[in-house]
Design a protein around this motif. Sequence first.
Motif, PDB file in Angstrom:
ATOM      1  N   UNK A 106       0.831  -1.430   0.144  1.00  0.00           N
ATOM      2  CA  UNK A 106       0.080   0.132   0.070  1.00  0.00           C
ATOM      3  C   UNK A 106       0.681   1.245  -0.043  1.00  0.00           C
ATOM      4  N   UNK A 107       1.837   1.093   0.811  1.00  0.00           N
ATOM      5  CA  UNK A 107       2.753   2.385   1.077  1.00  0.00           C
ATOM      6  C   UNK A 107       3.527   2.686  -0.315  1.00  0.00           C
ATOM      7  N   UNK A 108       4.064   1.520  -1.009  1.00  0.00           N
ATOM      8  CA  UNK A 108       4.737   1.849  -2.262  1.00  0.00           C
ATOM      9  C   UNK A 108       3.941   2.211  -3.306  1.00  0.00           C
ATOM     10  N   UNK A 109       2.517   1.735  -3.219  1.00  0.00           N
ATOM     11  CA  UNK A 109       1.396   2.244  -4.460  1.00  0.00           C
ATOM     12  C   UNK A 109       1.428   3.856  -4.321  1.00  0.00           C
ATOM     13  N   UNK A 110       1.121   4.095  -2.731  1.00  0.00           N
ATOM     14  CA  UNK A 110       0.826   5.731  -2.569  1.00  0.00           C
ATOM     15  C   UNK A 110       1.913   6.457  -2.826  1.00  0.00           C
ATOM     16  N   UNK A 111       3.264   5.953  -2.771  1.00  0.00           N
ATOM     17  CA  UNK A 111       4.565   6.691  -2.985  1.00  0.00           C
ATOM     18  C   UNK A 111       4.440   6.989  -4.854  1.00  0.00           C
ATOM     19  N   UNK A 112       4.227   6.068  -5.446  1.00  0.00           N
ATOM     20  CA  UNK A 112       4.217   5.901  -6.908  1.00  0.00           C
ATOM     21  C   UNK A 112       2.953   6.939  -7.334  1.00  0.00           C
ATOM     22  N   UNK A 113       1.675   7.011  -6.447  1.00  0.00           N
ATOM     23  CA  UNK A 113       0.817   7.997  -6.850  1.00  0.00           C
ATOM     24  C   UNK A 113       1.310   9.185  -6.836  1.00  0.00           C
ATOM     25  N   UNK A 114       2.203   9.488  -5.638  1.00  0.00           N
ATOM     26  CA  UNK A 114       2.458  10.817  -5.336  1.00  0.00           C
ATOM     27  C   UNK A 114       3.340  11.503  -6.254  1.00  0.00           C
ATOM     28  N   UNK A 116       3.530  10.604  -9.484  1.00  0.00           N
ATOM     29  CA  UNK A 116       2.528  11.281 -10.409  1.00  0.00           C
ATOM     30  C   UNK A 116       1.815  12.594 -10.272  1.00  0.00           C
ATOM     31  N   UNK A 117       1.339  12.757  -9.041  1.00  0.00           N
ATOM     32  CA  UNK A 117       0.695  13.796  -8.835  1.00  0.00           C
ATOM     33  C   UNK A 117       1.674  15.090  -8.725  1.00  0.00           C
ATOM     34  N   UNK A 118       2.963  14.779  -8.224  1.00  0.00           N
ATOM     35  CA  UNK A 118       3.913  15.634  -8.299  1.00  0.00           C
ATOM     36  C   UNK A 118       3.907  16.354  -9.624  1.00  0.00           C
ATOM     37  N   UNK A 119       4.145  15.307 -10.421  1.00  0.00           N
ATOM     38  CA  UNK A 119       4.349  15.823 -12.056  1.00  0.00           C
ATOM     39  C   UNK A 119       3.070  16.639 -12.515  1.00  0.00           C
ATOM     40  N   UNK A 120       1.934  15.990 -12.212  1.00  0.00           N
ATOM     41  CA  UNK A 120       0.797  16.901 -12.692  1.00  0.00           C
ATOM     42  C   UNK A 120       0.501  18.318 -12.091  1.00  0.00           C
ATOM     43  N   UNK A 136       8.038  22.051 -14.781  1.00  0.00           N
ATOM     44  CA  UNK A 136       6.991  21.414 -13.642  1.00  0.00           C
ATOM     45  C   UNK A 136       7.417  20.124 -13.312  1.00  0.00           C
ATOM     46  N   UNK A 137       7.959  19.470 -14.403  1.00  0.00           N
ATOM     47  CA  UNK A 137       8.455  18.018 -13.968  1.00  0.00           C
ATOM     48  C   UNK A 137       9.642  17.937 -13.078  1.00  0.00           C
ATOM     49  N   UNK A 138      10.610  18.952 -13.457  1.00  0.00           N
ATOM     50  CA  UNK A 138      11.706  19.057 -12.799  1.00  0.00           C
ATOM     51  C   UNK A 138      11.571  19.419 -11.264  1.00  0.00           C
ATOM     52  N   UNK A 139      10.559  20.389 -11.151  1.00  0.00           N
ATOM     53  CA  UNK A 139      10.170  20.787  -9.816  1.00  0.00           C
ATOM     54  C   UNK A 139       9.184  19.758  -9.198  1.00  0.00           C
ATOM     55  N   UNK A 140       9.083  18.598  -9.819  1.00  0.00           N
ATOM     56  CA  UNK A 140       7.965  17.621  -9.302  1.00  0.00           C
ATOM     57  C   UNK A 140       8.772  16.413  -8.952  1.00  0.00           C
ATOM     58  N   UNK A 141       8.464  15.251  -9.604  1.00  0.00           N
ATOM     59  CA  UNK A 141       9.070  13.930  -9.318  1.00  0.00           C
ATOM     60  C   UNK A 141      10.795  13.852  -9.545  1.00  0.00           C
ATOM     61  N   UNK A 142      11.088  14.377 -10.377  1.00  0.00           N
ATOM     62  CA  UNK A 142      12.496  14.587 -10.878  1.00  0.00           C
ATOM     63  C   UNK A 142      13.219  14.942  -9.362  1.00  0.00           C
ATOM     64  N   UNK A 327       2.142  17.986  -0.513  1.00  0.00           N
ATOM     65  CA  UNK A 327       2.726  17.075   0.110  1.00  0.00           C
ATOM     66  C   UNK A 327       1.940  16.845   1.563  1.00  0.00           C
ATOM     67  N   UNK A 328       1.657  17.921   2.253  1.00  0.00           N
ATOM     68  CA  UNK A 328       1.093  17.860   3.261  1.00  0.00           C
ATOM     69  C   UNK A 328      -0.421  17.532   3.373  1.00  0.00           C
ATOM     70  N   UNK A 329      -1.133  17.772   2.356  1.00  0.00           N
ATOM     71  CA  UNK A 329      -2.419  17.525   2.095  1.00  0.00           C
ATOM     72  C   UNK A 329      -2.555  15.760   1.633  1.00  0.00           C
ATOM     73  N   UNK A 330      -1.513  15.349   0.948  1.00  0.00           N
ATOM     74  CA  UNK A 330      -1.339  13.764   0.478  1.00  0.00           C
ATOM     75  C   UNK A 330      -1.273  12.934   1.676  1.00  0.00           C
ATOM     76  N   UNK A 331      -0.288  13.522   2.332  1.00  0.00           N
ATOM     77  CA  UNK A 331       0.273  12.659   3.908  1.00  0.00           C
ATOM     78  C   UNK A 331      -0.770  12.652   4.762  1.00  0.00           C
ATOM     79  N   UNK A 332      -1.497  13.536   4.897  1.00  0.00           N
ATOM     80  CA  UNK A 332      -2.737  13.776   5.990  1.00  0.00           C
ATOM     81  C   UNK A 332      -3.689  13.122   5.452  1.00  0.00           C
ATOM     82  N   UNK A 333      -4.538  13.398   4.091  1.00  0.00           N
ATOM     83  CA  UNK A 333      -5.726  12.933   3.756  1.00  0.00           C
ATOM     84  C   UNK A 333      -5.751  11.357   3.147  1.00  0.00           C
TER      85      UNK A 333
END
Length: 408
Positions: A106-114, A116-120, A136-142, A327-333
């Motif tokens: 589950x945690x691995x799946x959430x990390x992968x989802x994060x 994607x969200x960072x890039x979006x 935006x991708x540079x300041x995202x998952x990169x 990040x804060x919203x993702x980790x909280x919610x």
Amino acid sequence: MESKLVNGLLVLKFSMIQTVALAIIIYYLGIAIRKHIPFLVKHSIPAPVVGGLLFASLSTFLRTQGIVGFELDSTMQTNLMIMFFTTIGMGASVLLIKRGGIPLVLFFGLACLLAVFQNVIGILLAKATGIHPLFGIIAGAVTLMGGLGTGGAFGPLFESWGLSGATTAAIAAATFGMVAGSLMGGPFGERLIKHYGIKTPASQGITYDLAEVTFQEEEAKVSGAALMNTLAFVLTAMGLGAIVSYYFTQQGATLPPYIGAMIVAAVLRNIGDLSRKFTIDGNALEIISDISLGIYLTMAINGLKLWELFNLAGPLLVILIGQCILMLLFCWLLVYLIMGRDYEAMMLSVGMIGFGMGATPNALANMQAISRKYGPAPKAYLIVPLVGAFLVDFINALIITGMSSLYR
């Protein structure tokens, strides 16, 4: 120590040993400062961050005022980083992974989802502020999920696609992410504990068999012979891992330099576990891990070029602030609620903030600061390193490559 003039500025060049010595001094300075400032303890700000940011701020002030600059040798920083992640790989026993079970998946799946969200979010904010989506991708998952290593690998690649300034933007964004991740994790965990009244091990008098935890939370007792034997395994893995990393590079893969060592370390650990021909002392591994983590993280923050944040374009700064909110919203919610709404879930959320903003060592440092105050979280200490420093790196490279190809 050598000195030279760079554009009229006197720059002091530290040797490799001097840079390490400086890091150790700054590390203990951070410890001393924490003892006298309750705010830092309350919000679980780790010693390497306290001392490192103080030195980085002083260095930035002296350089921007044209007084003096510092040039630190990063040789040992790179080696200590690889050593730290090698100990992480050496802790990746199949038996431990099985213990991780569904929570690890589950945690691995959430990390992968994060990632994607960072890039979006990065792409949307880049478009909204009028800059190229690849920024935006540079300041995202990169640079956030990937960190300085991935930023350094993908920056030149993006520049080869015609994105001028990609490497500079990557360094600045990764620097911002490392600082933000170091400062956000501890206070976020403290806030969750108080807001939800989370029952901590310390409040319940719960203890664990720390010998079964990958990263123990009490001082380890180990003989010199055991430490030497374990260090031999670690260094062997690092040496063989360099060959594996070179092979990946030759195949065109853009992965952090520690991946090869982590793979070899995991293989060695599991050969020993399954064959029972040799064992790796957990206490000795913890000592090597703690030393390499503490010095590496202090060196990394000492060397932060904070003045580069002054040169961040407005749009890039908007993206990074947006990423902090995400990040804060993702980790909280999501992370805290999905992973169980308890102490372990809180610690997993803190870990996600650490490696999701740029560095797994930040995650471990923040988690260590909280666990020393409230008690250990064995499952989180198992899952966060496996996902943040090993599993997600491979998938993140694929996510970055796939999403960036849409805007080449």
